[in-house]
Design a protein around this motif. Structure first.
Motif, PDB file in Angstrom:
ATOM      1  N   ILE A 169      -2.271  -4.539  17.135  1.00  0.00           N
ATOM      2  CA  ILE A 169      -2.966  -3.748  16.124  1.00  0.00           C
ATOM      3  C   ILE A 169      -1.925  -2.889  15.425  1.00  0.00           C
ATOM      4  CG2 ILE A 169      -4.596  -1.857  15.722  1.00  0.00           C
ATOM      5  CD1 ILE A 169      -6.224  -2.864  18.093  1.00  0.00           C
ATOM      6  N   LEU A 170      -1.954  -2.872  14.115  1.00  0.00           N
ATOM      7  CA  LEU A 170      -1.051  -2.013  13.341  1.00  0.00           C
ATOM      8  C   LEU A 170      -1.787  -0.755  12.906  1.00  0.00           C
ATOM      9  CD1 LEU A 170       1.579  -1.365  11.838  1.00  0.00           C
ATOM     10  CD2 LEU A 170       0.688  -2.695   9.904  1.00  0.00           C
ATOM     11  N   LYS A 171      -1.255   0.393  13.286  1.00  0.00           N
ATOM     12  CA  LYS A 171      -1.721   1.671  12.748  1.00  0.00           C
ATOM     13  C   LYS A 171      -0.826   1.984  11.556  1.00  0.00           C
ATOM     14  CE  LYS A 171      -2.413   6.584  13.833  1.00  0.00           C
ATOM     15  NZ  LYS A 171      -1.377   7.159  12.936  1.00  0.00           N
ATOM     16  N   TYR A 172      -1.313   1.667  10.383  1.00  0.00           N
ATOM     17  CA  TYR A 172      -0.511   1.855   9.175  1.00  0.00           C
ATOM     18  C   TYR A 172      -0.932   3.129   8.456  1.00  0.00           C
ATOM     19  CZ  TYR A 172      -4.610  -0.285   6.854  1.00  0.00           C
ATOM     20  OH  TYR A 172      -5.878  -0.578   6.402  1.00  0.00           O
ATOM     21  N   ARG A 173      -0.122   3.541   7.519  1.00  0.00           N
ATOM     22  CA  ARG A 173      -0.404   4.772   6.792  1.00  0.00           C
ATOM     23  C   ARG A 173      -1.638   4.609   5.907  1.00  0.00           C
ATOM     24  NH1 ARG A 173       5.634   5.815   4.623  1.00  0.00           N
ATOM     25  NH2 ARG A 173       5.781   3.610   5.216  1.00  0.00           N
ATOM     26  N   ALA A 174      -2.376   5.696   5.761  1.00  0.00           N
ATOM     27  CA  ALA A 174      -3.585   5.692   4.938  1.00  0.00           C
ATOM     28  C   ALA A 174      -3.657   7.003   4.162  1.00  0.00           C
ATOM     29  CB  ALA A 174      -4.825   5.516   5.807  1.00  0.00           C
ATOM     30  N   GLY A 175      -4.605   7.060   3.237  1.00  0.00           N
ATOM     31  CA  GLY A 175      -4.794   8.292   2.480  1.00  0.00           C
ATOM     32  C   GLY A 175      -3.589   8.656   1.645  1.00  0.00           C
ATOM     33  N   HIS A 176      -3.269   9.933   1.604  1.00  0.00           N
ATOM     34  CA  HIS A 176      -2.182  10.384   0.731  1.00  0.00           C
ATOM     35  C   HIS A 176      -0.815   9.907   1.208  1.00  0.00           C
ATOM     36  CE1 HIS A 176      -1.571  13.280   3.924  1.00  0.00           C
ATOM     37  NE2 HIS A 176      -0.490  13.732   3.320  1.00  0.00           N
ATOM     38  N   GLU A 177      -0.741   9.321   2.401  1.00  0.00           N
ATOM     39  CA  GLU A 177       0.537   8.836   2.912  1.00  0.00           C
ATOM     40  C   GLU A 177       0.928   7.471   2.349  1.00  0.00           C
ATOM     41  OE1 GLU A 177      -0.121   8.892   7.089  1.00  0.00           O
ATOM     42  OE2 GLU A 177       0.207  11.046   7.288  1.00  0.00           O
ATOM     43  N   ILE A 178       0.065   6.864   1.545  1.00  0.00           N
ATOM     44  CA  ILE A 178       0.342   5.515   1.062  1.00  0.00           C
ATOM     45  C   ILE A 178       1.176   5.498  -0.208  1.00  0.00           C
ATOM     46  CG2 ILE A 178      -1.774   4.582   2.066  1.00  0.00           C
ATOM     47  CD1 ILE A 178      -3.026   4.652  -0.718  1.00  0.00           C
ATOM     48  N   SER A 179       1.615   6.647  -0.687  1.00  0.00           N
ATOM     49  CA  SER A 179       2.423   6.690  -1.901  1.00  0.00           C
ATOM     50  C   SER A 179       3.578   5.690  -1.812  1.00  0.00           C
ATOM     51  CB  SER A 179       2.966   8.107  -2.099  1.00  0.00           C
ATOM     52  OG  SER A 179       3.800   8.167  -3.228  1.00  0.00           O
ATOM     53  N   LYS A 180       3.808   5.008  -2.913  1.00  0.00           N
ATOM     54  CA  LYS A 180       4.903   4.030  -3.005  1.00  0.00           C
ATOM     55  C   LYS A 180       4.781   2.921  -1.960  1.00  0.00           C
ATOM     56  CE  LYS A 180       7.997   7.530  -4.906  1.00  0.00           C
ATOM     57  NZ  LYS A 180       9.270   8.300  -4.738  1.00  0.00           N
ATOM     58  N   ASN A 181       3.561   2.441  -1.797  1.00  0.00           N
ATOM     59  CA  ASN A 181       3.287   1.281  -0.943  1.00  0.00           C
ATOM     60  C   ASN A 181       3.599   1.512   0.526  1.00  0.00           C
ATOM     61  OD1 ASN A 181       2.386  -0.287  -3.097  1.00  0.00           O
ATOM     62  ND2 ASN A 181       4.406  -1.151  -3.499  1.00  0.00           N
ATOM     63  N   GLY A 182       3.421   2.744   0.999  1.00  0.00           N
ATOM     64  CA  GLY A 182       3.693   3.025   2.399  1.00  0.00           C
ATOM     65  C   GLY A 182       2.928   2.121   3.341  1.00  0.00           C
ATOM     66  N   ASN A 183       1.657   1.868   3.035  1.00  0.00           N
ATOM     67  CA  ASN A 183       0.842   1.029   3.924  1.00  0.00           C
ATOM     68  C   ASN A 183       1.365  -0.404   3.989  1.00  0.00           C
ATOM     69  OD1 ASN A 183       0.125   0.592   1.268  1.00  0.00           O
ATOM     70  ND2 ASN A 183      -2.067   0.856   1.576  1.00  0.00           N
ATOM     71  N   TYR A 184       1.735  -0.959   2.847  1.00  0.00           N
ATOM     72  CA  TYR A 184       2.255  -2.330   2.834  1.00  0.00           C
ATOM     73  C   TYR A 184       3.620  -2.409   3.511  1.00  0.00           C
ATOM     74  CZ  TYR A 184       3.737  -6.911   1.309  1.00  0.00           C
ATOM     75  OH  TYR A 184       4.173  -8.215   1.306  1.00  0.00           O
ATOM     76  N   ASN A 185       4.456  -1.408   3.287  1.00  0.00           N
ATOM     77  CA  ASN A 185       5.764  -1.392   3.948  1.00  0.00           C
ATOM     78  C   ASN A 185       5.620  -1.372   5.466  1.00  0.00           C
ATOM     79  OD1 ASN A 185       7.006  -1.342   1.436  1.00  0.00           O
ATOM     80  ND2 ASN A 185       7.131   0.887   1.382  1.00  0.00           N
ATOM     81  N   ASP A 186       4.545  -0.749   5.953  1.00  0.00           N
ATOM     82  CA  ASP A 186       4.298  -0.724   7.396  1.00  0.00           C
ATOM     83  C   ASP A 186       3.979  -2.121   7.928  1.00  0.00           C
ATOM     84  OD1 ASP A 186       4.664   2.003   7.205  1.00  0.00           O
ATOM     85  OD2 ASP A 186       2.515   2.459   7.220  1.00  0.00           O
ATOM     86  N   LEU A 187       3.240  -2.894   7.147  1.00  0.00           N
ATOM     87  CA  LEU A 187       2.940  -4.267   7.545  1.00  0.00           C
ATOM     88  C   LEU A 187       4.234  -5.082   7.620  1.00  0.00           C
ATOM     89  CD1 LEU A 187       1.307  -6.813   8.082  1.00  0.00           C
ATOM     90  CD2 LEU A 187       0.749  -6.912   5.640  1.00  0.00           C
TER      91      LEU A 187
END
Length: 363
Positions: A169-187
């Motif tokens: 399971i990936l706990k990726y960034r959400a909300g205001h932490e996703i600036s500049k594709n933070g969530n996708y970079n986590d994947l």
């Protein structure tokens, strides 16, 4: 004689110590949870806390407070698929009791110091029944600040484990932490990490599946594209994408993401580049796109708000047009957030999706 006596005394002492050890009561294992366990009890459970598995459902901009949902049972917190989620949480506890490391931070201390939003990004490991097999990486959905990791991801892992797979399971960034594709970079980082440590995890680095729900499904879909996907990072191609009610096109939500999370000002370009919410998956499908299994329910109000015909149906037409192996299931009654589908018409969808995964990776 003295040597023999000394040896006999040592043997007697060792035997006495072993007898005492066997007679001592075993250390009590951490108790498991049930559908009637409250969220406060879940978050106080030694196995959950000690493993590092995060059960909080909101981001840091609108944080979930300790008193929120505390008296809710898991049955109320999760809904119809609670039995699946409970089995997933009990896998966490079981692995903790067995001394298996569950949580792996994905960024170094130096990276976190440079970007504090990376601090909470984690990978949760659920070993399969046998080593050397394929693995699945699971991404829950999220509604801006609110994630569905317990409801969707824990339930999916329980079924994947039942089928014998190693799962993450990936706990990726959400909300205001996703600036500049933070969530996708986590994947991307998660797949890199698993690939680099495939031997340690006992998994094959190829033919893996990405299992994504809602917004998590959109991120998984992006990973298959030529524009931003696995090829750009020198990573193995996914064996299959298994997507539950994925967001295909964020439609008129794009400006909201741009202004709220990426700091745009009035007059700024509304399509400034490859921000994840600008990616329309159906427009990015090419002939070498990974085989894809996806589904949605006709009564999915969330997809309805962003125009259902431009979601799963448009995506499926693109897959068909490009000759990509694919399967789309449309259920009459399966609302957004159904997770494993238990209690809905989508019940059992992940088993069908796994059969699709096995088929396309065997060809």
């Amino acid at each position: 004689m003295k040597r023999d006596a000394a040896c006999a005394l040592a043997a007697f002492a060792a035997a006495a110590a072993l007898t005492a050890l066997l007679a001592a009561p075993a250390q009590a294992a951490t108790p498991y949870v049930t559908p009637e366990t409250t969220m406060a009890e879940v978050r106080a459970n030694e196995g959950i806390v000690g493993s590092g598995f995060n059960t909080w459902g909101r981001g840091t901009f609108f944080p979930e407070q300790p008193w929120q949902y505390g008296d809710w049972t898991l049955r109320r917190f999760v809904g119809a698929s609670v039995e699946d989620a409970v089995r997933g949480l009990n896998l966490v506890i079981e692995n903790y009791n067995d001394g298996i490391q569950v949580t792996y931070p994905l960024y170094t201390a130096e990276e976190i110091a440079a970007d504090p939003t990376k601090e909470g990004v984690e990978l949760y490991h659920f070993p399969g029944k046998q080593k050397g097999g394929k693995y699945a990486l699971v991404l829950s959905g999220n509604m801006l600040e609110r994630t569905a990791r317990v409801k969707e991801s824990a339930g999916a892992v329980s079924q994947l484990h039942e089928m014998g797979y190693t799962a993450f399971i990936l706990k990726y960034r959400a909300g205001h932490e996703i600036s500049k594709n933070g969530n996708y970079n986590d994947l991307v980082r998660a797949v890199q990490f698993i690939t680099e440590h495939a031997e340690m995890f006992g998994v094959l680095p190829e033919d893996y599946a990405l299992v994504g729900f809602s917004a998590g499904g959109h991120l998984c879909g992006m990973f298959g594209t030529d524009r931003m996907g696995y090829k750009n990072f020198g990573l193995p191609k996914p064996g299959a994408l298994l997507l539950a009610y994925p967001i295909v096109n964020y439609m008129y939500g794009k400006p909201g993401f741009l202004y709220v999370y990426d700091g745009a000002l009035p007059g700024d370009d509304l399509a400034p580049g490859d921000y994840y919410y600008n990616i329309e998956l159906d427009a990015e499908v090419m002939s070498d796109y990974p085989p894809t299994f996806h589904w949605f329910g006709k009564n999915d109000k969330t997809l309805g708000m962003i125009f259902t015909p431009l979601q799963g149906p448009a995506f499926d037409r693109a897959l068909e047009r490009c000759g990509v192996k694919h399967q789309m299931n449309v259920y009459d009654k399966a609302p957004h957030g159904s997770g494993t589908g238990t209690g809905t018409d989508a019940d059992g969808w992940l088993y069908d999706a796994a059969a699709f995964w096995e088929q396309v990776t065997a060809e």
